[in-house]
Each structure stands twice: as C-alpha cells, then as structure tokens.
Write a protein that holds these residues in place. Structure first.
Motif, mmCIF file in Angstrom:
data_model
loop_
_atom_site.group_PDB
_atom_site.id
_atom_site.type_symbol
_atom_site.label_atom_id
_atom_site.label_comp_id
_atom_site.label_asym_id
_atom_site.label_seq_id
_atom_site.Cartn_x
_atom_site.Cartn_y
_atom_site.Cartn_z
ATOM 1 N N ILE A 122 -1.055 9.668 -6.162
ATOM 2 C CA ILE A 122 -2.029 10.178 -5.186
ATOM 3 C C ILE A 122 -3.426 9.574 -5.340
ATOM 4 O O ILE A 122 -4.127 9.451 -4.350
ATOM 5 N N VAL A 123 -3.826 9.149 -6.557
ATOM 6 C CA VAL A 123 -5.188 8.596 -6.683
ATOM 7 C C VAL A 123 -5.389 7.378 -5.804
ATOM 8 O O VAL A 123 -6.499 7.093 -5.387
ATOM 9 N N ARG A 124 -4.324 6.668 -5.536
ATOM 10 C CA ARG A 124 -4.497 5.426 -4.773
ATOM 11 C C ARG A 124 -4.612 5.674 -3.280
ATOM 12 O O ARG A 124 -4.870 4.766 -2.519
ATOM 13 N N GLU A 125 -4.379 6.930 -2.863
ATOM 14 C CA GLU A 125 -4.414 7.283 -1.435
ATOM 15 C C GLU A 125 -3.631 6.269 -0.608
ATOM 16 O O GLU A 125 -4.173 5.634 0.304
ATOM 17 N N ALA A 183 -7.920 13.894 -8.624
ATOM 18 C CA ALA A 183 -6.461 14.011 -8.723
ATOM 19 C C ALA A 183 -6.084 14.904 -9.895
ATOM 20 O O ALA A 183 -5.171 15.736 -9.793
ATOM 21 N N ALA A 184 -6.798 14.748 -11.011
ATOM 22 C CA ALA A 184 -6.505 15.551 -12.195
ATOM 23 C C ALA A 184 -6.725 17.028 -11.898
ATOM 24 O O ALA A 184 -5.982 17.895 -12.373
ATOM 25 N N LYS A 185 -7.733 17.297 -11.087
ATOM 26 C CA LYS A 185 -8.030 18.689 -10.735
ATOM 27 C C LYS A 185 -6.898 19.269 -9.885
ATOM 28 O O LYS A 185 -6.390 20.356 -10.157
ATOM 29 N N ASN A 188 0.814 -1.215 0.000
ATOM 30 C CA ASN A 188 0.000 0.000 0.000
ATOM 31 C C ASN A 188 0.851 1.271 0.000
ATOM 32 O O ASN A 188 0.620 2.194 0.771
ATOM 33 N N ILE A 189 1.872 1.290 -0.841
ATOM 34 C CA ILE A 189 2.652 2.502 -0.987
ATOM 35 C C ILE A 189 2.771 2.804 -2.475
ATOM 36 O O ILE A 189 2.659 1.909 -3.310
ATOM 37 N N ALA A 190 2.967 4.058 -2.796
ATOM 38 C CA ALA A 190 3.063 4.449 -4.200
ATOM 39 C C ALA A 190 4.430 5.060 -4.442
ATOM 40 O O ALA A 190 5.019 5.654 -3.544
#
Lengths: 304, 364
Positions: free
Chosen positions: B149-152, B118-120, B77-79
C-alpha cells in the motif's frame, strides 16, 4: 533458547547415560584430534625451527627445542631486514587484493545472471564454465604469456607502475572465475524465489536486486570465496614466477623467499622464519573471516 | 486505480502444459475480484502473468488502456502480496516498506510520511525498527500488505495471502484486508483456493478449472446459478449433493422414487425425456420431513451419521444408492438408522446435462 533447553536436557541425564555418551563419543574425538595433530606437526615444526639458532637446526631435530630452552628472534630480524623483503610483502598485497576483488565481483555478477536472469542457453553456458575448472593452469601459461607480451599487459602505462601487474591480475581472475561462478551461483539459487520477485514487483532492476537483496543475503558465500581466492593468490608461486619473471622489483614474497637461500646458502633458519612471515597474513584473513568460512561451506547444502 | 483486462490470454509452458487457456476477464476500477479454483487450475499463473513475472503466450493484458504484455514488472505500477510474504530478511520493517519508494527516488521526507501512514493503518508503528524474523506471522503478513500500500499502486495482486495464518487470525485478517481495500478503493485481484474466502471477500468471483474460466459473477450469482457441475460443486460448503436420475415429462426418476418437478427443472426434464440427468441440490436447502409446500420435491433417505455442530446438524444419509448430506437446524432430533423424508423446493433443484456438465436450469 535451544542452547538452554539442551543444557537442561544434558544435566537431566542420569550418570549411566552420560557414561555411554562419553564412551561412544570418545573414539570420534580421538580420531579428530589425531588428524588435527598430523596436519599441524609440519607447521609447528616450521614455527619452532624459525626460532632456533642455525647451528642447532643443523645439529638436531626441531623437537629438541621443546626440552632445551635456546630460542631466538634473530632469524626474523634477518629476514625482515634482508633486501627487498618489505617491498615483496607490498607486492604480494598489490597482486592479491585486485586478484581477489576482481573475480569476486565479476563472478558474483555472472552467478547472479546464471541464477536469476533467464536467457537462452543459460544452463549450457553454465556447464561450459564449470567444465573450464578442468583446464590445468600449466597448459595455458605459454599462450597467456605471449598474449600479455603482445598486448603490453606486463609493462607500466601512463607512468603508473601498478599497470605492470594487469597481466597477473587478469590471469588470476580468469582462473578464479569458474569456481566463483560455480560456488556463488549455487548459493544464489537457494535464495527464495519470492524474495527476488517481490523486489521486482517493488520496482527493482536486475542491478538493484543484485546490490540490495542478493549481495547482503550472500555475505557468507562471498566471504568464503574471497578467502579461497585470497589464500590461493597469496600463496601462488607459479604464476608470479612466470608472469613477473625477470622483474625482481615486482616479485611477491613467494618468489622472493627462495632468493634468501641463494644468497646465504643452506640456511633453514631464514627460510622457516620467512615462510612463517608469509603465513601471517592468510592466518589473519582466515581467523577474522572464519565464522563466514564455516557458514559458507555449508551454504546451499542446508537451508537456514 | 485502474481497470485490468485479460483479453484471450493464454499461457503455455515449454513442455506443452497450458496453464491458462483463453482467459477473458474485465476487472473494474476499484473492484475486489477473487480468482478461485483448485490447485493447478491456473489462477496463480494468471496473476503472475498480470504481475509480469510470467510472459504470456497469446492474447493481451491491459492495465487501463495500456497493453502491458511486454512491460517488465517494475514498470507496471502494481504491487503484489506473496503467500510467503517474501519480506526482505536483512532489512527493518521500515526499510521493507520504504524499499519500493527508495527505488522510485521518492524524497526522504515523503518516504517517511508514507511509511508512517501505512504503518498507522496497519498497526505497525511500534515495529518499524524490527527485522522480519522478530515478527509473528500476523505481523509479517501486515508488513507484506504495507509494502504494497505505501506505493499507492494502480492495483493490488494478492496470492493466497492468508494461507500461512492460523484459522482464527485468518478470519480476522480477511476482514482487515476487506476494510483496507474499501478504504483505498484500489483495484484488487485476489487468488485463493478457499471458496469461503472467495465468497466472503469478492465483489465478484472468477472460478477457474484446468486453466479455463468457468464462471464469473457476484457471490450470490455463483451460489444460486452455477453454470456447470464444477462451479456448483466448488462453491458452497458443505458441497452440493449430486445424484443421477432418469428424465421424464415434468419429473425425474431417482431409483424407486419419482420427483415431481415444476418450473425450470420440469422444463429441463421434459426436453431430455428418456435421458439420465445429473441433479444437484444444496445441503442447506433440504428440509427434514418437509413443510407441505405444493412445489416441494420429496426425497426419502436413511440416516447414516449425524454430526452435531451446535446451531446446526450435518446429516449424512443414503438415498437410492446415493450419499446425500443435509444441513438442518439442530433442534430436530434425529438418529442414525432412522428413515426420513427430505423436502426441497423445486426451484432449488439444479439439473445438469451429464455429458456437457452444463446447468440446464440456469436462470438469467
């Protein structure tokens, strides 16, 4: 952009520059054309022969047809209507399609493992598989045939006739796999490592990486192996002759065509028309996928 | 949101190279930690170990209380944001952002909502249908951030994400990443070789060299109190000046000049009487001609080259056989060849043991 720039550059050349360019390039072009002609002559001869009448073929060489207009479609009619030729065409497809798809799928999966999944003795095993390309088909025909007979891989099961082709599918798959693994692994390994790792970080399993990243990015390599294997299997005579021997209802076109001879004697007109019909499918495959074929051959040597 | 713990983490390769040696780090929840060091110092390897892309040889890595040593990357759970961005070239920006969510079997509506959000945040709304090859470097970089960031996730790992941008865009993106991190309050481990990036971005900085953690602390702590010669030389731009001087009671002898010390520096000199010590002082702490303070130490020098930077000048000078660099306000008119005297406050002087390279004047 690049082509526009190039066009501007070429038109901006002076006349003498263009002349020098023409003179230096000409021998190369002549050389290439000569090689192409030498390669094409037999095929063109075959094509023309297939449109000539039997007595003309017996009397004069095919090039006489270029000056004496005496062509006919009769040969093609005879071949197509000859007993079993349509059936043989279907058999060729039944043999070729699985014998192309199987090694392509298995080879791609194995190549992915060799390229991107670490496991003990990976490189040694890969070398061993490459070494298998050396094994001549002829040496393994007899043991394979015995194996297929013992395991009943050459006879229908559950009332489904296609099962009797399992043996030849497996044989073609086995002999196609080393090349598939070699070609595809060497392509996959050139994909950027970061891309694979990014997918891993995004939560992709190995199978997801293979399906969603590696395969879509490797279409040229996959297509070029598919063409190689398709042509090889479609044109194969030896394996079909050995593994489907004594079963005329399962014979592909390559096996069937010589029967035309034995039935009708020395009739080159039928033989050439049949050979040309045999070539049509590979030609369609080649021309529809040739864009990938050229790309695929370059694959790995140049990074795009 | 998570804490990350490196507990005696060692990474050795099959050929015997030790890339990371007994690394101990505690990264607090929501903290922005920068791992910095020269190339080959093990910072990227440490990050990749945390990501799960490299297996560690010894020690433990924990995310919160969970030991992740044997957990594959996809289950941590890390990006991660890669230096090369590593965008999927055959997918649109939308699909690039949605890839991780799709794999997690997130409902379609939810994917759409999160990708658009996220795009915003990253100003990518108009680019969602484009392929990566139709994007500029800065846009690609933002997509790479967006994918993280989308994956929080529990933590962001960033591997030199700015090094492929031009200088101007780099400064701009630096601020953007910081703002983003403050807003999301996600624990972030950021790897860079650029000490300016480290100083400007990190809540805390961990300096590494040759696989060993040298010092960890806030940017002012590292700047004011480097524990050893390596950290002192690495942090700060232009780099710290170093010179060898002989220690005596409360003073140091630098060639023909005696430096009268006070405070910690005097103590260090007294304790090492008779030995050669390494002194270090920052270019920006040098004052041209001094301002007559009692605890000033004076260093005579001859000016070699003056580099005019507008607001300031960088003076290269020779002093007792050492080259020293001073950063002074540019209104002071000096010329090459001129003999000058630099003054520095005694408590700005660092004294290092030349053998252990440790800072003998380290405070606190």
């Amino acid at each position: 952009m690049a082509t526009v720039d190039q066009a501007v550059r070429i038109s901006a050349q002076t006349r003498s520059e263009r002349l020098i360019r023409f003179i230096t390039r000409t021998p190369i072009h002549f050389g290439l054309i000569a090689i192409a002609v030498i390669w094409l002559v037999p095929t063109v001869g075959l094509a023309i022969t297939s449109f000539r009448k039997p007595n003309n073929i017996a009397a004069t060489g095919w090039w006489h047809a270029l000056t004496q207009w005496d062509w006919t479609l009769h040969n093609y009619g005879s071949v197509i209507h000859a007993t079993g030729m349509g059936h043989a065409w279907v058999n060729s497809l039944i043999i070729t399609l699985p014998a192309t798809i199987l090694p392509l799928t298995l080879g791609a999966l194995a190549a992915f493992g060799f390229a991107w999944v670490p496991f003990p003795f990976r490189d040694t095993l890969f070398l061993a598989i490459i070494a298998l390309m050396i094994v001549p088909i002829q040496t393994s025909l007899v043991p394979l045939l015995k194996l297929f007979r013992d395991w009943h891989l050459n006879s229908p099961h559950f009332g489904i006739g296609a099962f009797s082709f399992v043996g030849i599918w497996l044989a073609h798959t086995a002999f196609g796999l080393p090349l598939a693994v070699f070609l595809l692994r060497n392509f996959f390994i050139t994909l950027p490592k970061d891309l694979i790792e990014a997918a891993r970080m995004d939560g992709a399993s190995n199978l997801a990486i293979f399906r969603r990243i590696v395969v879509p990015l490797s279409v040229p390599a996959l297509a070029s192996f598919a063409i190689f294997q398709f042509l090889w299997v479609w044109n194969d005579l030896l394996m079909a002759l050995v593994f489907l021997a004594g079963q005329p209802d399962k014979a592909p076109m390559t096996v069937r065509i010589p029967y035309l001879l034995s039935t009708y004697g020395q009739e080159y007109n039928l033989l050439s028309a049949a050979a040309f019909l045999l070539m049509i499918v590979p030609l369609i495959v080649f021309f529809s996928l040739q864009r990938y074929f050229v790309q695929g051959l370059l694959a790995g040597s140049v990074k795009t | 949101m998570a804490t990350v713990t490196f507990d005696h983490v060692t990474k050795a390769y099959a050929d015997g190279t030790i890339a990371v040696n007994e690394l101990d780090l505690l990264i607090k929840d929501g903290e922005f930690l920068v791992l910095v060091g020269p190339s080959g110092c093990g910072k990227t390897t440490a990050l990749r170990c945390l990501a799960g892309l490299e297996e560690i040889t010894a020690g433990q890595i924990k995310i919160d209380a969970r030991i992740v040593n044997r957990v594959p990357p996809k289950d941590r759970n890390i990006a991660m944001v890669f230096q090369s961005y590593a965008l999927y070239p055959h997918m649109t920006v939308f699909d690039n952002l949605a890839f991780g969510l799709k794999l997690m079997k997130t409902p379609k509506q939810e994917i759409k909502r999160r990708v658009e959000e996220a795009a915003k945040i990253l100003n990518l709304e108009t680019l969602l249908e484009r392929k990566p090859r139709a994007l500029s470097g800065g846009q690609r970089q933002r997509v790479a951030l967006g994918r993280a960031i989308v994956r929080e996730p529990a933590a962001f790992l960033m591997d030199e994400p700015l090094s492929n941008l031009d200088a101007k865009l780099r400064v701009q993106t630096r601020a953007e990443i910081l703002r983003l991190q403050r807003r999301l309050e996600t624990t972030t481990v950021y790897v860079t070789h650029d000490q300016v990036e480290a100083m400007t971005m990190g809540d805390r900085i961990a300096v590494m060299n040759l696989g060993v953690l040298q010092q960890i602390g806030t940017p002012p702590e590292l700047y004011d109190n480097p524990v050893n010669v390596f950290v002192a030389a690495f942090i700060g731009s232009p780099a710290m000046n170093f010179a060898t001087a002989k220690a005596d009671d409360g003073k140091l002898v630098l060639g023909g000049t005696t430096l009268h010390l006070s405070g910690e520096a005097a103590k260090a000199a007294a304790q090492n009487r008779g030995r050669d010590l390494l002194i270090g002082f920052r270019p920006e702490d040098l004052v041209l001609n001094g301002n007559g303070r009692a605890d000033d130490v004076h260093i005579p020098a001859q000016i070699d080259v003056v580099e005019y930077l507008g607001h300031e000048e960088l003076i290269h000078a020779q002093s007792e056989g050492h080259e020293i660099v001073a950063l002074v306000p540019s209104e002071q008119k000096v010329q090459a060849g001129q003999e000058v005297k630099f003054a520095i406050q005694s408590n700005k002087l660092h004294v290092f043991d030349p053998e252990t390279e440790l800072n003998l004047t380290a405070r606190g």
